[in-house]
Scaffold this active site. Structure first.
Site, mmCIF file in Angstrom:
data_model
loop_
_atom_site.group_PDB
_atom_site.id
_atom_site.type_symbol
_atom_site.label_atom_id
_atom_site.label_comp_id
_atom_site.label_asym_id
_atom_site.label_seq_id
_atom_site.Cartn_x
_atom_site.Cartn_y
_atom_site.Cartn_z
ATOM 1 N N HIS A 57 -2.724 3.167 -4.619
ATOM 2 C CA HIS A 57 -2.182 2.612 -3.362
ATOM 3 C C HIS A 57 -0.744 2.134 -3.588
ATOM 4 O O HIS A 57 -0.335 1.113 -3.046
ATOM 5 C CB HIS A 57 -3.062 1.465 -2.846
ATOM 6 C CG HIS A 57 -4.389 1.930 -2.310
ATOM 7 N ND1 HIS A 57 -4.556 2.397 -1.035
ATOM 8 C CD2 HIS A 57 -5.608 2.007 -2.903
ATOM 9 C CE1 HIS A 57 -5.829 2.733 -0.854
ATOM 10 N NE2 HIS A 57 -6.492 2.515 -1.969
ATOM 11 N N GLU A 69 -9.931 2.758 -5.317
ATOM 12 C CA GLU A 69 -9.557 4.115 -4.903
ATOM 13 C C GLU A 69 -8.339 4.644 -5.680
ATOM 14 O O GLU A 69 -7.294 4.908 -5.084
ATOM 15 C CB GLU A 69 -9.251 4.128 -3.397
ATOM 16 C CG GLU A 69 -10.418 3.658 -2.566
ATOM 17 C CD GLU A 69 -10.095 3.567 -1.081
ATOM 18 O OE1 GLU A 69 -10.899 4.036 -0.280
ATOM 19 O OE2 GLU A 69 -9.034 3.015 -0.716
ATOM 20 N N ASP A 114 0.853 -1.191 0.000
ATOM 21 C CA ASP A 114 0.000 0.000 0.000
ATOM 22 C C ASP A 114 0.885 1.236 0.000
ATOM 23 O O ASP A 114 2.114 1.135 -0.017
ATOM 24 C CB ASP A 114 -0.981 -0.023 1.182
ATOM 25 C CG ASP A 114 -2.335 0.570 0.775
ATOM 26 O OD1 ASP A 114 -2.354 1.743 0.351
ATOM 27 O OD2 ASP A 114 -3.359 -0.134 0.864
HETATM 28 C C1 ACM Z 1 -11.117 -0.908 0.267
HETATM 29 O O1 ACM Z 1 -11.642 -0.973 1.381
HETATM 30 N N1 ACM Z 1 -10.522 0.214 -0.123
HETATM 31 C C2 ACM Z 1 -11.133 -2.022 -0.641
#
Ligand code: ACM
Length: 490
Positions: free
Chosen positions: A232, A296, A161
């Site tokens: 991420h 995201e 991440d």
């Molecule tokens: C997530 O909770 N961003 C997959």
């Protein structure tokens, strides 16, 4: 003197049927296990978990031709003379042993019972985020044990991440040398915008993860790794700046929680880089599925990039958002050529789910239905029921959490559509820096997830609570740092 009466057996998740008969079978040092070679794992588990290492054959595990039991079902019969467990496949025998472990309840004797049991869904898992905090390797083993105790068969390891890269990649050592460490972390809730200067980092070697996978496999737990791309990814861009959209810029591994705007660029070289990572990953993790993320992804950098605009035009895409789907299809194609299937987050529903990929629906109940309607395989993790990183209650004594609240009853109440592959309970770890806090949030709500995934669709809250209160002493004996459940809400 006759022994004290045994408590009413309480198995979590609830078996399809369980009938109690009079009497019990005492486990002694002489008790032994007999099993065919194909069930050696289950026999080894029985010896370890029930403490039976004698030479007898009172505990008999058998593989039988009974297709109705499916891949994971089993029958169990405990009489005063011994135990018979039958399954159509070794996995069922492993779960039978976990049921015996619960029935023994640390008493050294098993109530006489007849059990018929098989899971409702084939996918029952938990995501553990080891990117935000690099949880110690021994805890990963313990977590696998606790999953198996609840017949949860999948550990989803979120390995990368913005705030840390935890998977050793031999071709790109800076991913862990640089990307595995950050100079600080959010202080208090990320909304407050403060960070500390306390360094944090670590990673797992490929050998360590291979051993973990083997250990989990012996317990019936499959490990699905996740490399989250193309967002991420700030830890990767910090390690190799040419992966980013401004190669002249040096970024640190991100300290603050939340989502970085600094995503991978859309060059063939960046795709090849992640494919190289996936090659090393699939070498370590044999499971059919590899999660490639896709959640995201801010598109600001791509919108400002001439290279990204060229890619959009060359591929005939509708805009920068579709570059997420383009990334996913390149990675999924690479995996497919190696006989693996991709798993993606539900953002891909709008941005292009790669052929054959499973969709992990997290952004609420409607996303589960949307994935199914679009004809995909779906694993359901809707946040309002299954995001176990949310605080359980609203009280001032709750440790800091990303959001609140998700009471035990709401986890248990979730009734997934019949057609999903299964369910997962998610433990994102921004606010869970220690194993103790992970356990505090995970248990006993993960027992409710197990029940949602394993047991039938009917819900009986008082029965669940009764079985849970008989199950918690076992968690106590295992030293699990669980959150004592609040009294049931009316
Ligand atoms: C997530 O909770 N961003 C997959």
């Amino acid at each position: 003197m006759s022994p004290a009466p045994l408590p009413t057996p309480a198995v979590v998740p609830r078996p399809e049927s369980l009938t109690v008969r009079p009497g019990h079978f005492a486990l002694t040092p002489e008790t032994g296990v007999r099993a065919p070679a194909e069930a050696a794992d289950a026999a080894g588990l029985a010896r370890e978990l029930l403490g039976v290492s004698g030479s007898g054959d009172q505990l008999r595990l058998r593989l039988v031709d009974e297709p109705a039991l499916g891949a994971e079902g089993y029958r169990l019969k405990v009489t005063e003379d011994g135990v018979e467990a039958h399954a159509a496949a070794p996995a069922g025998l492993r779960w039978a042993v976990q049921t015996l472990r619960q029935l023994a309840a640390g008493e050294g004797r098993l109530p006489c019972v007849e059990v018929l049991d098989r899971p409702r869904f084939g996918w029952r898992g938990s995501l553990l985020d080891v990117a935000r905090w690099c949880h110690p390797l021994p805890f990963l083993y313990r977590y696998v044990d606790l999953l198996a105790l609840h017949k949860l068969n999948t550990l989803h390891l979120h390995l990368t991440d913005d705030q840390g890269w935890r998977f050793e990649v031999r071709k790109y050592p800076l991913l862990t040398e640089v990307g595995g460490f950050r100079a600080g972390s959010s202080l208090g809730h990320a909304d407050q915008g403060r960070t500390d200067d306390v360094p944090h980092g670590g990673f797992y070697t490929q050998e360590e993860l291979r051993d973990l996978v083997r250990y989990a496999g012996r317990r019936g737990v499959r490990v699905m790794p996740e490399i989250d791309a193309p967002g991420h990814m700030q830890a990767a861009v910090a390690s190799y700046p040419w992966l980013g959209n401004r190669p002249d810029r040096r970024l640190p591994v991100r300290r603050a929680w939340g989502v970085s705007r600094h995503v991978l660029n859309v060059s063939d070289a960046a795709v090849d880089f992640v494919c190289d990572v996936l090659d090393e990953l699939t070498d370590v993790f044999p499971f059919e599925y590899v999660h490639i993320g896709g959640d995201e992804v801010p598109t600001d950098e791509w919108e400002a990039s001439a290279d990204a605009r060229r890619r959009i035009a060359a591929e005939g895409l509708g805009g920068a958002g579709e570059l997420v789907g383009w990334w996913a299809s390149r990675l999924a194609g690479h995996l497919a050529a190696r006989g693996r299937r991709a798993a993606v987050w539900d953002e891909l529903l709008e941005r292009g789910v790669p052929a054959g990929a499973a969709v992990f629906a997290w952004q609420g109940l409607p996303r589960v239905d949307a994935g199914l309607r679009a004809g995909h395989d779906v694993v359901a993790a809707p946040y309002e029921h299954l995001y176990l990183d949310w605080a359980e209650g609203e009280g001032p004594e709750e440790p800091l959490a990303i959001l609140s609240s998700l009471p035990l009853e709401r986890v248990y109440a979730y009734r997934p559509p019949e057609t999903v592959l299964g369910v997962q309970g998610h433990l994102w770890s921004e606010y869970l820096p220690t194993p103790e806090l992970v356990e505090w949030r995970a248990f006993p709500r993960l027992a409710a997830v197990a029940e949602v995934g394993w047991s039938g669709a009917e819900r009986d809250h008082p029965d669940f609570r009764r079985r849970l209160s008989a199950h918690l002493p076992l968690l106590d004996r295992l030293g699990v740092h669980y959150r004592p459940p609040d009294p049931p809400t009316a």
